[in-house]
Design an enzyme around this catalytic site. Structure first.
Site, PDB file in Angstrom:
ATOM      1  N   HIS A 107       0.871  -1.182   0.000  1.00  0.00           N
ATOM      2  CA  HIS A 107       0.000   0.000   0.000  1.00  0.00           C
ATOM      3  C   HIS A 107       0.910   1.235   0.000  1.00  0.00           C
ATOM      4  CE1 HIS A 107      -2.710   2.967   1.895  1.00  0.00           C
ATOM      5  NE2 HIS A 107      -3.727   2.166   1.649  1.00  0.00           N
ATOM      6  N   ASP A 184       3.121  -4.526   8.350  1.00  0.00           N
ATOM      7  CA  ASP A 184       1.893  -3.750   8.179  1.00  0.00           C
ATOM      8  C   ASP A 184       0.731  -4.744   8.308  1.00  0.00           C
ATOM      9  OD1 ASP A 184      -0.397  -2.607   7.191  1.00  0.00           O
ATOM     10  OD2 ASP A 184       0.485  -1.886   5.320  1.00  0.00           O
ATOM     11  N   GLN A 187      -4.474  -5.188   7.264  1.00  0.00           N
ATOM     12  CA  GLN A 187      -5.499  -6.061   6.692  1.00  0.00           C
ATOM     13  C   GLN A 187      -5.584  -7.412   7.396  1.00  0.00           C
ATOM     14  OE1 GLN A 187      -7.696  -5.069   4.708  1.00  0.00           O
ATOM     15  NE2 GLN A 187      -6.793  -3.141   4.031  1.00  0.00           N
ATOM     16  N   LYS A 210     -10.318  -0.724  10.743  1.00  0.00           N
ATOM     17  CA  LYS A 210     -10.473  -1.904   9.885  1.00  0.00           C
ATOM     18  C   LYS A 210     -10.785  -3.140  10.715  1.00  0.00           C
ATOM     19  CE  LYS A 210      -7.141  -0.182   6.458  1.00  0.00           C
ATOM     20  NZ  LYS A 210      -7.963   0.408   5.420  1.00  0.00           N
ATOM     21  N   CYS A 346      -4.812   2.366  -3.534  1.00  0.00           N
ATOM     22  CA  CYS A 346      -3.581   2.925  -2.958  1.00  0.00           C
ATOM     23  C   CYS A 346      -2.395   1.991  -3.180  1.00  0.00           C
ATOM     24  CB  CYS A 346      -3.735   3.236  -1.475  1.00  0.00           C
ATOM     25  SG  CYS A 346      -4.893   4.559  -1.177  1.00  0.00           S
TER      26      CYS A 346
END
Lengths: 388, 123
Positions: A107, A184, A187, A210, A346
Site C-alpha cells: 500500500h 503492516d 489487513q 479496519k 492505494c
C-alpha cells in the site's frame, strides 16, 4: 453477530478492507465515554480524570493481550499510516545498512514514507518481486535481504489482492541480517490471530477502523528496548519527564510517542472492538474462508471475469469484468446497494505491474453472508448486460 | 438517481468507439491529466492556429463517463476560438453528455475538459 451491525440491513457492505462497520457495543462504549466519563487523561487528580485514564490504559492492556505484547510496547497512533510514518522518522539512529527492502504489493502507506526517509538519509529501496501467481517470490527476498539491509517492511496481507505473506520467514531473514523488521498488519489484525513474539517482528502496525473500532485510532507495536532508544516523533505535552527553557527530557514508551491529548474515545472503542473480536474468534475464522470460496466460485460461474488474487489468499478479491472500467462497475453495483471499492486501492505500483488502471475489489468481513455475495452477482449480471 | 441512467446507449457507444481518439503528431499544445482517485488518465493534444482550435485528439484510459465526455468535448471545440474553449464550464460538459452525473463521478466527466484547458494554457 450480524444484528450487532444495524447498517447491514441496508446494504451489502463488501468494502471491509477500506473500513469495517462498527458493532453497537463499540458505538455504545464511545457514547458512554463522552456521556459519563469524559476528562483528559494522565493529569487530572479528580475522579473523572482517573476514570478516563483507567479506561484508556485498560484499552492498551486489551490491545497488548490481543497481540501478545507487553503493555509498554503498545503505542496508540491515528492508524497504520501514522504508525509507519512515525517509524520512518524515528528509526534512522537505530539502523545499520543503507537499504530498505519492501515488496511490490505494498500500500502507498508502506512505500511513500520510506521513499521520503530514503531521500532524507540517502538510502536505497529494493522491492521483493511478486510472482505471476500473485504470491511473493521468496527466492528474490533471500537475494534482496542482505547485510546491507537496514529495514524490511511488508504487509502481512495485501490490501489490493489479498496475498498472505510469510511474516515469520521475512522477519527471520531480516533478523539474520541485523535488519529491522516491520509488519503492516492493517489487513490482517481482524482475521488472523497475531502473536508478535511468535512472528518475530520488531514492529507491527494496524488501524482500529479496519477491525470494528472507530476511525482515527491505531496501534504501533514495537519491542520496548528499541522504542526506548528511539528519538520521539511528535513532541509536547504528556511525553516529557522534565522541561526547562533550554531542553527537555522524555518519557519512556509508550508515552514517549503519545504527545498531546490522544484519541481517548477511539482507544476505548478499540479496546471494546478487541474484546468483541476475541469473543467471536471462531466465527471470524470460519466464515471468511468459506465465503471467499463461494464468492470466487460465483464470479467464475458468471464468466468474463479476470481475477487478480492468489489461490490461497485472504478475503480480499480483486477482479475486472469484461471491458467495463472498475468505476463504472462500482457505480452500477451501487444501484443494487452493493458497496465495493474500485480503483488502484492505494497500490499504484502494483496496478502498473498487473497492467491494469485499477480493479474492482470485494473485501469480506465475518458479518458478510451468502446473500451479500448473491446481491453482488446480481449486480454484476446487470453490469454485463450494460457493457455487453 | 440510479447509476444506470448514466449509461445510455450513446455514452456506451462513445466508450467503445471514442471520437477523436489517437495521436496528433504535430500538436502545438499537449497536456496529460491524471486523476489519482480513480486512475482516469487522459492526454489531450491540440493544434492551435490564429487562436482557433484547428484539431484536437486525446488518448488514455478511463471509465465510460470520462471517455464519452472527452469524446464529446473534443468534438465540440473544433473550429472554436481559444477563449471560448477556455470559458467552457462543467455545465457545458454535462449538457453535451445529456445525462445527470452523480457528484462522485463529476470528476470523471470533467477530466477531458480540464486536460484540454490546461493544454491550451500550457500548464
Amino acid at each position: 453477530m450480524r444484528s450487532d451491525f444495524p447498517i447491514l440491513k441496508k446494504v451489502a457492505y463488501l468494502d471491509n478492507a477500506a473500513t469495517t462497520q462498527k458493532p453497537i457495543q463499540v458505538i455504545e462504549a464511545v457514547k458512554e465515554f463522552y456521556t459519563d466519563s469524559c476528562a483528559n487523561i494522565h493529569r487530572g487528580v479528580y475522579s473523572l480524570s482517573e476514570e478516563a485514564t483507567n479506561k484508556y490504559e485498560d484499552a492498551r492492556k486489551k490491545v497488548a493481550g490481543f497481540i501478545k505484547a507487553e503493555d509498554d510496547e503498545v503505542i496508540f497512533t491515528k492508524g497504520t499510516t501514522e504508525s509507519l510514518n512515525l517509524l520512518s522518522y524515528c528509526l534512522y539512529p537505530m539502523i545499520k545498512g543503507d537499504e530498505i527492502v519492501l515488496t511490490e504489493l505494498e500500500h502507498h502507506a508502506n512505500i511513500v514514507p520510506w521513499q521520503q526517509m530514503a531521500k532524507r538519509h540517502n538510502l536505497r529501496i529494493k522491492y521483493i518481486k511478486l510472482k505471476d501467481d500473485f504470491t511473493l517470490d521468496y527466492e528474490d527476498a533471500k537475494s534482496k535481504i542482505t547485510v546491507k539491509t537496514a529495514i524490511v517492511s511488508f504487509a502481512h496481507v495485501s490490501n489490493a489482492i489479498g496475498t498472505i505473506n510469510d511474516v515469520k520467514m521475512l522477519c527471520n531473514l531480516a533478523k539474520q541480517n541485523n535488519a529491522i523488521s516491520i509488519v503492516d498488519a492493517a489487513q490482517s489484525a481482524l482475521c488472523y490471530p497475531i502473536d508478535v513474539k511468535a512472528l518475530g517482528c520488531d514492529f507491527l502496525a494496524f488501524s482500529g477502523h479496519k477491525m470494528f473500532a472507530p476511525t482515527g485510532i491505531g496501534v504501533l507495536y514495537g519491542k520496548v528496548e528499541l522504542l526506548n532508544k528511539m528519538p520521539p516523533f511528535n513532541t509536547g505535552g504528556d511525553m516529557i519527564k522534565h522541561v526547562s527553557f533550554e531542553d527537555a527530557e522524555f518519557q519512556g514508551s509508550p508515552l514517549r510517542f503519545e504527545a498531546g491529548t490522544p484519541n481517548i474515545a477511539g482507544a476505548i472503542g478499540l479496546g471494546v472492538a478487541v474484546d468483541y473480536i476475541s469473543s467471536h474468534s471462531h466465527d471470524i475464522c470460519e466464515n471468511c474462508g468459506g465465503l471467499r470460496k463461494y464468492c470466487i466460485d460465483s464470479l467464475n460461474k458468471l464468466g468474463d471475469i479476470n481475477l487478480y488474487c492468489p489461490e490461497n489468499g485472504a478475503s480480499i478479491i480483486s477482479f475486472n469484468i469484461g471491458k467495463a472500467h472498475p468505476h463504472d462497475v462500482a457505480s452500477l453495483l451501487n444501484d443494487h446497494d452493493v458497496c465495493v471499492r474500485a480503483g488502484h486501492h492505494c497500490a499504484m505500483p502494483l496496478m502498473g505491474k498487473l497492467g491494469v488502471p485499477g480493479t474492482v475489489r470485494v473485501s469480506l468481513a465475518c458479518y458478510n453472508n451468502k446473500e451479500d455475495i448473491d446481491r453482488l452477482i446480481e449486480g454484476l449480471k446487470h453490469v454485463k448486460e450494460i457493457f455487453k | 438517481m440510479s447509476a444506470e441512467d448514466m449509461y445510455r446507449e450513446n455514452i456506451l457507444e462513445l466508450y467503445n468507439e471514442p471520437l477523436n481518439f489517437g495521436e496528433l503528431g504535430d500538436a502545438t499544445h499537449k497536456h496529460h491529466e491524471y486523476n489519482p482517485l480513480c486512475g482516469d488518465d487522459i492526454t489531450m493534444q491540440v493544434i492551435i492556429e490564429d487562436d482557433i482550435v484547428k484539431d484536437v485528439k486525446f488518448n488514455g484510459k478511463g471509465c465510460a463517463i470520462s471517455i464519452a465526455a472527452a469524446s464529446l468535448v473534443t468534438d465540440s471545440v473544433k473550429g472554436k476560438k481559444v477563449e471560448d474553449v477556455l470559458s467552457m464550464k462543467s455545465s457545458d460538459v454535462i449538457e453535451l453528455l445529456g445525462i445527470e452525473i452523480a457528484s462522485v463521478r463529476l470528476k470523471c466527466a470533467l477530466i477531458g475538459l480540464e486536460a484540454l484547458q490546461k493544454a491550451i494554457r500550457r500548464e
